[in-house]
Design a protein around this motif. Structure first.
Motif, PDB file in Angstrom:
ATOM      1  N   PHE A  18     -19.208   1.972  51.184  1.00 51.37           N
ATOM      2  CA  PHE A  18     -18.184   1.633  52.165  1.00 51.37           C
ATOM      3  C   PHE A  18     -18.378   2.375  53.486  1.00 51.37           C
ATOM      4  O   PHE A  18     -18.307   1.778  54.549  1.00 51.37           O
ATOM      5  CB  PHE A  18     -16.797   1.932  51.582  1.00 51.37           C
ATOM      6  N   TYR A  37     -20.745   0.817  56.043  1.00 54.95           N
ATOM      7  CA  TYR A  37     -20.466  -0.496  56.612  1.00 54.95           C
ATOM      8  C   TYR A  37     -19.112  -0.609  57.301  1.00 54.95           C
ATOM      9  O   TYR A  37     -18.881  -1.548  58.062  1.00 54.95           O
ATOM     10  CB  TYR A  37     -20.559  -1.584  55.531  1.00 54.95           C
ATOM     11  N   TYR A  38     -18.216   0.321  57.048  1.00 48.43           N
ATOM     12  CA  TYR A  38     -16.859   0.256  57.595  1.00 48.43           C
ATOM     13  C   TYR A  38     -16.872   0.160  59.119  1.00 48.43           C
ATOM     14  O   TYR A  38     -17.598   0.868  59.790  1.00 48.43           O
ATOM     15  CB  TYR A  38     -16.060   1.495  57.171  1.00 48.43           C
ATOM     16  N   ARG A  39     -16.056  -0.743  59.649  1.00 51.25           N
ATOM     17  CA  ARG A  39     -15.893  -0.914  61.097  1.00 51.25           C
ATOM     18  C   ARG A  39     -14.404  -0.759  61.420  1.00 51.25           C
ATOM     19  O   ARG A  39     -13.588  -1.564  60.963  1.00 51.25           O
ATOM     20  CB  ARG A  39     -16.337  -2.307  61.552  1.00 51.25           C
ATOM     21  N   TRP A  75     -11.762  -4.708  58.040  1.00 48.24           N
ATOM     22  CA  TRP A  75     -12.111  -3.588  57.159  1.00 48.24           C
ATOM     23  C   TRP A  75     -10.886  -2.731  56.877  1.00 48.24           C
ATOM     24  O   TRP A  75     -10.768  -2.135  55.816  1.00 48.24           O
ATOM     25  CB  TRP A  75     -13.234  -2.760  57.766  1.00 48.24           C
ATOM     26  N   PRO A  84     -10.172  -3.941  52.771  1.00 50.43           N
ATOM     27  CA  PRO A  84     -11.414  -3.205  52.576  1.00 50.43           C
ATOM     28  C   PRO A  84     -12.204  -3.609  51.335  1.00 50.43           C
ATOM     29  O   PRO A  84     -13.431  -3.647  51.375  1.00 50.43           O
ATOM     30  CB  PRO A  84     -10.961  -1.749  52.504  1.00 50.43           C
ATOM     31  N   MET A  89     -14.034  -6.942  51.976  1.00 48.61           N
ATOM     32  CA  MET A  89     -15.139  -6.786  52.918  1.00 48.61           C
ATOM     33  C   MET A  89     -16.359  -6.139  52.268  1.00 48.61           C
ATOM     34  O   MET A  89     -17.487  -6.599  52.454  1.00 48.61           O
ATOM     35  CB  MET A  89     -14.688  -5.996  54.143  1.00 48.61           C
ATOM     36  N   ILE A  90     -16.165  -5.074  51.487  1.00 51.68           N
ATOM     37  CA  ILE A  90     -17.316  -4.410  50.875  1.00 51.68           C
ATOM     38  C   ILE A  90     -17.918  -5.280  49.766  1.00 51.68           C
ATOM     39  O   ILE A  90     -19.136  -5.260  49.561  1.00 51.68           O
ATOM     40  CB  ILE A  90     -16.973  -2.971  50.407  1.00 51.68           C
TER      41      ILE A  90
END
Length: 101
Positions: A70, A73-75, A85, A89, A92-93
């Protein structure tokens, strides 16, 4: 174009991207595709740590396994807005893991 995090206008170029549904459509159209499994590891807070996707093929003994993290890649959102995200979350992951696998 778009406005970046500093508030500057950026003239953008067209960029073609394949979404998760496109990747899944390609996988499903392959005769040897035999499904996928996705799991998410959560912290005690409920925030995702990682997601793992296993892709199975009829012509292979072992699945292809891909784990994504996570924090890589978290934005975060900007201009006071929450990003996808922040809002979803886990979804998205999972999408990143499926796309990478």
């Amino acid at each position: 174009g778009y406005t970046n995090k500093r508030g500057d206008w950026i003239d953008g170029r067209m960029q073609i991207m394949i979404g998760i549904n496109g990747f899944q459509s390609i996988a499903n159209s392959h005769d040897e595709f035999d499904g996928m499994e996705t799991s998410v590891q959560l912290a005690e807070s409920g925030r995702p740590i990682s997601a793992t996707c296993k892709v199975y093929r009829k012509d292979r003994k072992y699945p292809h396994i891909c784990t994504v993290y996570f924090n890589e890649y978290y934005r975060a959102g900007f201009n006071g807005k929450a990003s996808n995200w922040d809002k979803m979350p886990v979804t998205m992951i999972e999408k990143v893991a499926k796309s990478r696998a």
